[in-house]
Design a protein around this motif. Structure first.
Motif, short mmCIF file in Angstrom:
data_model
loop_
_atom_site.label_atom_id
_atom_site.label_comp_id
_atom_site.label_asym_id
_atom_site.label_seq_id
_atom_site.Cartn_x
_atom_site.Cartn_y
_atom_site.Cartn_z
N HIS A 194 -1.59 3.35 10.41
CA HIS A 194 -2.94 3.36 10.98
C HIS A 194 -2.83 2.88 12.43
O HIS A 194 -1.94 2.10 12.77
N ALA A 195 -3.74 3.35 13.27
CA ALA A 195 -3.71 2.98 14.70
C ALA A 195 -3.71 1.47 14.90
O ALA A 195 -3.07 0.96 15.83
N ILE A 214 -10.61 0.50 -12.19
CA ILE A 214 -10.75 0.20 -10.76
C ILE A 214 -9.77 1.07 -9.98
O ILE A 214 -8.62 1.22 -10.38
N MET A 215 -10.26 1.70 -8.93
CA MET A 215 -9.38 2.56 -8.13
C MET A 215 -8.92 1.81 -6.88
O MET A 215 -9.75 1.32 -6.10
N VAL A 216 -7.60 1.70 -6.75
CA VAL A 216 -7.02 0.99 -5.60
C VAL A 216 -5.98 1.88 -4.95
O VAL A 216 -5.05 2.35 -5.62
N ASN A 217 -6.13 2.10 -3.69
CA ASN A 217 -5.16 2.90 -2.91
C ASN A 217 -4.88 4.25 -3.57
O ASN A 217 -3.74 4.70 -3.65
N GLY A 254 -2.47 0.47 1.38
CA GLY A 254 -2.96 1.84 1.34
C GLY A 254 -3.59 2.31 2.65
O GLY A 254 -4.09 3.43 2.75
N LEU A 255 -3.57 1.44 3.67
CA LEU A 255 -4.23 1.81 4.93
C LEU A 255 -3.44 2.87 5.69
O LEU A 255 -4.00 3.81 6.24
#
Lengths: 152, 205
Positions: A81-82, A3-6, A73-74
């Motif tokens: 992030h905005a 599973i790929m996370v961030n 990871g955002l």
């Protein structure tokens, strides 16, 4: 399964029907996504799969089909992030339990509806509960973030 | 169910449909050109209406509001879908919260009470023209046989649509303590085909 996370691929040994939220929190120690209700009624566990908001309590590990992004990871502390910037600007959080889900939901919402009306914002963000009742600040922050993203 | 009166083969091998756990194959193939009386067609329609007006179907067959409903034995009083949900003009919630945000895509069935129902396709509302929630038998019948409002489908096309849409299949195997739609998917398909062969009669002509 993998599973790929961030941006990082993890090998996890879990049952196919384990909710993604359990995998993130208990197997990978990624605790930004929160457990609230377990039945898709509160939004605290919201993450992205390929950029689209998903309730991680409802998505089985075996059904994950894409890259998972959590609040961790955002953005980064140096490049928020905005929506994260707007959250700070408007001091949205009170207890903060719901905010990772709120921010992930808002970020996904603004991808598909970049110029929302206040009614649109209320409609979209109603699916994320805030027990402190910070909804007016949530609306202001989402509106600010939309403006920032449009200017970017 | 008067399956014996319906000249619809139930013996043809399954189509290429993807079947969820526990599902059985259905068929929409006709054996030969049979005749179905208007009376039998109306009987078939009455059963079709029982299905169309059942909460497993009608809750997501809403009009231009795009607001799905929560009704039926497992919901108590009838009310709009919680969380202020609206699926918008897109009918998939793209304007607000996508249906698939909670109704995730899965082949693992539905076991948890109160969890969001899921199938192996993206969840969505029926088209706004198929506005069935709270509608009468005559209203739904008129819509379903009108090519201008049914997506240009014949009864055969409607039966094949039923055969291939996994959200519709879910109605008969909803899990989570929800009441399934009446009859079975195969019986419903047979009724749609019989109704078509009878000339798609409606209660008021």
């Amino acid at each position: 399964m993998q599973i790929m996370v961030n941006g990082t691929t993890h090998e996890v040994d879990v049952e196919e029907d384990m909710p993604l939220l359990w995998v993130l929190r208990d197997e990978l120690g990624i605790t930004g996504p929160k457990y609230g209700c377990g039945i898709a009624q509160c939004g605290a566990c919201t993450v992205h799969v390929d950029g689209v908001a998903v309730r991680s309590c409802q998505l089985a590990a075996g059904d994950v089909d894409g890259e998972v992004t959590t609040i961790e990871g955002l953005g980064t502390p140096d490049a928020l992030h905005a929506v994260q910037e707007a959250w700070i600007e408007h001091q949205v959080a009170q207890c903060g339990y719901c905010q990772s889900g709120q921010i992930m939901a808002a970020a996904s919402f603004l991808e598909t509806n970049p110029e929302p009306t206040d009614d649109d914002i209320d409609r979209a963000m109603s699916a994320n509960l805030c027990r402190c009742g910070t909804y007016p600040r949530i609306r202001e922050a989402v509106r600010s973030a939309a403006t920032k993203l449009m200017e970017a | 169910m008067k399956a014996k009166t319906l000249a619809v083969a139930a013996l043809i091998a399954a189509t290429a449909t993807t079947w969820a756990a526990g599902e059985t194959a259905t068929t929409t193939a006709e054996t030969e050109a049979p005749s179905v009386s208007v009376a039998d067609g109306l009987e078939a329609w009455s059963r079709i209406y029982e299905v169309a007006s059942h909460p497993r179907c009608s809750n997501c067959h809403v009009g231009e509001s795009g607001i799905p409903m929560w009704s039926g034995p497992s919901y108590g009083k009838t009310r709009p879908h919680g969380m202020n949900i609206a699926a918008g003009e897109s009918r998939i919630g793209a304007e607000f919260v996508t249906c698939a945000t909670c109704h995730t895509r899965s082949t693992q069935g539905n076991t948890v009470a109160h969890a969001a129902p899921r199938v192996d396709m993206d969840w969505q509302l029926a088209p706004a023209q198929a506005d069935w929630f709270g509608r009468t038998s005559q209203e739904i019948c008129s819509q379903l046989r009108d090519p201008e409002r049914n997506g240009g489908r014949t009864a055969q096309d409607i039966a094949e649509h039923l055969d291939h849409d996994l959200i519709l299949h879910w109605a008969w195997d909803p899990g989570g303590g929800r009441e399934p739609a009446p009859y079975s998917l195969q019986e419903h398909i047979a009724d749609v085909m019989a109704w078509g062969m009878a000339g798609m009669p409606c209660p008021n002509g």
